[in-house]
Design a protein around this motif. Sequence first.
Motif, PDB file in Angstrom:
ATOM      1  N   MET A   1       0.833  -1.209   0.000  1.00  0.00           N
ATOM      2  CA  MET A   1       0.000   0.000   0.000  1.00  0.00           C
ATOM      3  C   MET A   1       0.866   1.257   0.000  1.00  0.00           C
ATOM      4  SD  MET A   1      -3.075   0.760  -0.222  1.00  0.00           S
ATOM      5  CE  MET A   1      -3.319   2.447  -0.717  1.00  0.00           C
ATOM      6  N   LYS A   2       1.882   1.264   0.900  1.00  0.00           N
ATOM      7  CA  LYS A   2       2.711   2.470   0.965  1.00  0.00           C
ATOM      8  C   LYS A   2       3.523   2.636  -0.309  1.00  0.00           C
ATOM      9  CE  LYS A   2       6.394   0.042   3.407  1.00  0.00           C
ATOM     10  NZ  LYS A   2       7.265  -0.059   4.568  1.00  0.00           N
ATOM     11  N   TYR A   3       3.832   1.507  -0.991  1.00  0.00           N
ATOM     12  CA  TYR A   3       4.556   1.609  -2.254  1.00  0.00           C
ATOM     13  C   TYR A   3       3.699   2.312  -3.300  1.00  0.00           C
ATOM     14  CZ  TYR A   3       7.613  -1.764  -0.046  1.00  0.00           C
ATOM     15  OH  TYR A   3       8.457  -2.390   0.815  1.00  0.00           O
ATOM     16  N   THR A   4       2.404   1.937  -3.350  1.00  0.00           N
ATOM     17  CA  THR A   4       1.496   2.579  -4.299  1.00  0.00           C
ATOM     18  C   THR A   4       1.373   4.069  -4.007  1.00  0.00           C
ATOM     19  OG1 THR A   4       0.299   0.504  -4.287  1.00  0.00           O
ATOM     20  CG2 THR A   4      -0.752   2.362  -5.356  1.00  0.00           C
ATOM     21  N   LEU A   5       1.326   4.407  -2.718  1.00  0.00           N
ATOM     22  CA  LEU A   5       1.207   5.817  -2.326  1.00  0.00           C
ATOM     23  C   LEU A   5       2.408   6.621  -2.817  1.00  0.00           C
ATOM     24  CD1 LEU A   5      -1.136   6.964  -0.717  1.00  0.00           C
ATOM     25  CD2 LEU A   5       0.394   7.114   1.244  1.00  0.00           C
ATOM     26  N   VAL A   6       3.616   6.042  -2.602  1.00  0.00           N
ATOM     27  CA  VAL A   6       4.825   6.742  -3.049  1.00  0.00           C
ATOM     28  C   VAL A   6       4.849   6.851  -4.563  1.00  0.00           C
ATOM     29  CG1 VAL A   6       7.335   6.605  -3.104  1.00  0.00           C
ATOM     30  CG2 VAL A   6       6.117   6.114  -1.018  1.00  0.00           C
ATOM     31  N   LEU A   7       4.372   5.785  -5.240  1.00  0.00           N
ATOM     32  CA  LEU A   7       4.314   5.817  -6.711  1.00  0.00           C
ATOM     33  C   LEU A   7       3.413   6.952  -7.181  1.00  0.00           C
ATOM     34  CD1 LEU A   7       5.092   4.255  -9.319  1.00  0.00           C
ATOM     35  CD2 LEU A   7       2.915   3.095  -9.103  1.00  0.00           C
ATOM     36  N   ILE A   8       2.235   7.109  -6.524  1.00  0.00           N
ATOM     37  CA  ILE A   8       1.305   8.181  -6.904  1.00  0.00           C
ATOM     38  C   ILE A   8       1.974   9.539  -6.711  1.00  0.00           C
ATOM     39  CG2 ILE A   8      -0.838   9.319  -6.262  1.00  0.00           C
ATOM     40  CD1 ILE A   8      -1.990   6.589  -5.629  1.00  0.00           C
ATOM     41  N   LEU A   9       2.654   9.705  -5.559  1.00  0.00           N
ATOM     42  CA  LEU A   9       3.320  10.990  -5.293  1.00  0.00           C
ATOM     43  C   LEU A   9       4.372  11.288  -6.354  1.00  0.00           C
ATOM     44  CD1 LEU A   9       3.813  11.105  -1.427  1.00  0.00           C
ATOM     45  CD2 LEU A   9       2.311  12.488  -2.872  1.00  0.00           C
ATOM     46  N   ASN A  10       5.187  10.261  -6.707  1.00  0.00           N
ATOM     47  CA  ASN A  10       6.234  10.465  -7.710  1.00  0.00           C
ATOM     48  C   ASN A  10       5.650  10.845  -9.058  1.00  0.00           C
ATOM     49  OD1 ASN A  10       8.461  10.051  -6.171  1.00  0.00           O
ATOM     50  ND2 ASN A  10       8.566   7.859  -6.543  1.00  0.00           N
ATOM     51  N   LEU A  11       4.587  10.117  -9.466  1.00  0.00           N
ATOM     52  CA  LEU A  11       3.993  10.397 -10.773  1.00  0.00           C
ATOM     53  C   LEU A  11       3.409  11.801 -10.801  1.00  0.00           C
ATOM     54  CD1 LEU A  11       2.254   7.003 -11.521  1.00  0.00           C
ATOM     55  CD2 LEU A  11       4.194   7.976 -12.697  1.00  0.00           C
ATOM     56  N   ALA A  12       2.751  12.213  -9.694  1.00  0.00           N
ATOM     57  CA  ALA A  12       2.158  13.551  -9.646  1.00  0.00           C
ATOM     58  C   ALA A  12       3.251  14.609  -9.749  1.00  0.00           C
ATOM     59  CB  ALA A  12       1.359  13.725  -8.357  1.00  0.00           C
ATOM     60  N   ALA A  13       4.363  14.368  -9.031  1.00  0.00           N
ATOM     61  CA  ALA A  13       5.466  15.340  -9.082  1.00  0.00           C
ATOM     62  C   ALA A  13       6.028  15.417 -10.493  1.00  0.00           C
ATOM     63  CB  ALA A  13       6.554  14.934  -8.092  1.00  0.00           C
ATOM     64  N   ALA A  14       6.185  14.251 -11.146  1.00  0.00           N
ATOM     65  CA  ALA A  14       6.726  14.255 -12.513  1.00  0.00           C
ATOM     66  C   ALA A  14       5.810  15.029 -13.447  1.00  0.00           C
ATOM     67  CB  ALA A  14       6.903  12.820 -13.004  1.00  0.00           C
ATOM     68  N   TRP A  15       4.481  14.802 -13.315  1.00  0.00           N
ATOM     69  CA  TRP A  15       3.548  15.529 -14.191  1.00  0.00           C
ATOM     70  C   TRP A  15       3.654  17.029 -13.959  1.00  0.00           C
ATOM     71  CZ3 TRP A  15       0.483  14.202 -18.206  1.00  0.00           C
ATOM     72  CH2 TRP A  15      -0.388  15.184 -18.660  1.00  0.00           C
ATOM     73  N   MET A  16       3.717  17.438 -12.678  1.00  0.00           N
ATOM     74  CA  MET A  16       3.752  18.875 -12.390  1.00  0.00           C
ATOM     75  C   MET A  16       5.047  19.503 -12.905  1.00  0.00           C
ATOM     76  SD  MET A  16       0.900  19.428 -11.353  1.00  0.00           S
ATOM     77  CE  MET A  16       0.968  21.183 -11.013  1.00  0.00           C
ATOM     78  N   ILE A  17       6.175  18.744 -12.808  1.00  0.00           N
ATOM     79  CA  ILE A  17       7.440  19.304 -13.283  1.00  0.00           C
ATOM     80  C   ILE A  17       7.401  19.502 -14.789  1.00  0.00           C
ATOM     81  CG2 ILE A  17       9.858  18.724 -13.693  1.00  0.00           C
ATOM     82  CD1 ILE A  17       9.994  17.598 -10.934  1.00  0.00           C
ATOM     83  N   TRP A  18       6.919  18.498 -15.515  1.00  0.00           N
ATOM     84  CA  TRP A  18       7.023  18.587 -16.975  1.00  0.00           C
ATOM     85  C   TRP A  18       5.951  19.424 -17.604  1.00  0.00           C
ATOM     86  CZ3 TRP A  18      11.522  17.871 -18.786  1.00  0.00           C
ATOM     87  CH2 TRP A  18      12.381  17.030 -18.096  1.00  0.00           C
ATOM     88  N   SER A  19       4.758  19.546 -16.961  1.00  0.00           N
ATOM     89  CA  SER A  19       3.751  20.407 -17.579  1.00  0.00           C
ATOM     90  C   SER A  19       3.885  21.838 -17.075  1.00  0.00           C
ATOM     91  CB  SER A  19       2.351  19.869 -17.315  1.00  0.00           C
ATOM     92  OG  SER A  19       2.121  19.817 -15.941  1.00  0.00           O
ATOM     93  N   GLY A  20       4.437  22.023 -15.882  1.00  0.00           N
ATOM     94  CA  GLY A  20       4.726  23.375 -15.407  1.00  0.00           C
ATOM     95  C   GLY A  20       3.485  24.225 -15.239  1.00  0.00           C
ATOM     96  N   SER A  21       3.546  25.461 -15.762  1.00  0.00           N
ATOM     97  CA  SER A  21       2.465  26.407 -15.508  1.00  0.00           C
ATOM     98  C   SER A  21       1.204  26.044 -16.287  1.00  0.00           C
ATOM     99  CB  SER A  21       2.908  27.817 -15.894  1.00  0.00           C
ATOM    100  OG  SER A  21       3.237  27.828 -17.265  1.00  0.00           O
ATOM    101  N   ASN A  22       1.337  25.195 -17.329  1.00  0.00           N
ATOM    102  CA  ASN A  22       0.150  24.808 -18.095  1.00  0.00           C
ATOM    103  C   ASN A  22      -0.888  24.149 -17.203  1.00  0.00           C
ATOM    104  OD1 ASN A  22       1.074  25.704 -20.532  1.00  0.00           O
ATOM    105  ND2 ASN A  22       2.226  23.833 -20.928  1.00  0.00           N
ATOM    106  N   SER A  23      -0.400  23.275 -16.291  1.00  0.00           N
ATOM    107  CA  SER A  23      -1.318  22.552 -15.429  1.00  0.00           C
ATOM    108  C   SER A  23      -2.004  23.489 -14.451  1.00  0.00           C
ATOM    109  CB  SER A  23      -0.573  21.483 -14.635  1.00  0.00           C
ATOM    110  OG  SER A  23      -0.586  20.270 -15.304  1.00  0.00           O
TER     111      SER A  23
END
Lengths: 161, 106, 110
Positions: free
Chosen positions: A1-23
């Motif tokens: 469960m905690k692995y999935t949680l960390v995965l979600i956090l990482n993916l969200a951070a990656a999306w926010m970094i690469w889309s930047g102000s567009n998001s």
Amino acid sequence: MKYTLVLILNLAAAWMIWSGSNSVDNPFILALGGCSLLLTVVVCARMRISDSESVPLHFSWRIVPYTFYLIKEIIVSNIDVAKIVLSPKMPLQRTMIEVTADHDSDIANVVLANSITLTPGTVAVSMDGEKIKVHALSFEGAAEDLSGEMAGKIRKLEGKA
Amino acid sequence: MGIYYALIVTAVAILVTMSLAMIRAMAGPTVFDRVLALNMFGTKTVLLICVVCFTIQRTDFLDLALLYSLMNFIGMVALLRFSQFGGFADFEDASQSKSTSTSGGR
Amino acid sequence: MDIVVDILTWLLLISGAVFSMIGGFGIIRLPEFFSRMHAGGITDTLGAGLIIGGLMLQGGFSLVTAKLFMIIFFLIITSPTACHALAKSALAQGMQPELDSGAPMSNEKE
């Protein structure tokens, strides 16, 4: 469960970094990010790959001192190899050695082999069981790998010593 | 003094490295030398894109650099798989008769 | 303050450029495939690291630095993997490295 949680956090951070102000400006793009995040998490859950191997949480904060140690090793061995390449005679001392990798988890063995390859002058050529075959450019680099200093650091990284 | 000239010098150095890698990719002699040189060429491409981004003040092009680094890795692994199972006839020739290898640019 | 950051950037960029050129010369000068792999390693680690570090200083604390960090992270992860895959498939296809020492050493004792 905690692995999935960390995965979600990482993916969200990656999306926010690469889309930047567009998001931030555009809710539609944010929604697209949410959808792809959800899809990725579902696929990972179905493939059962979100475990301690893909998300090595047990390394925790100990990854930070190991990173600094690795950077120091990379700089030192880079200068050694640069000296060999630039010297007119090229004093090559090519040799093949076998390093023991007897850590508990596969991920620790992989970290050891990858660290050996990452420091120039030594390349992990093949790995069967507990033996890593290493091709080294100089005897000093080979002796450094044989001394087991890096293996000790990785044991520390696992929290065993 | 800005860092404009540092960026230019770095870009030129990266281009020199890329051409050295290209020379090795053409000279061979084995297929693995070529793949190694191509891998180095790809890494240098990523760095060149990063430096050029800062030179022309358009940092949104950094996304392309990440794309190139991932594509370079996947492409190299695919090429190695192909060379293991598909087999390059070139490799047999080059390893056995180094003196007569005239097929440079394949 | 700005001038200090600029001077540090100059240092990092120029030394990164020098290291990647050394790697380029190595890939030309070294005698056979298994030694050339080590030269490729120089450009992938310290050459790339110093150049991207210099650019990170210019980016300051912003999204650009985060993107550069992701790029160097992926390079650091993929470069040894690619190098290992290359060496392994070269060995599997029957290429033998030229060695300067006799028998292979190993650390059996412990």
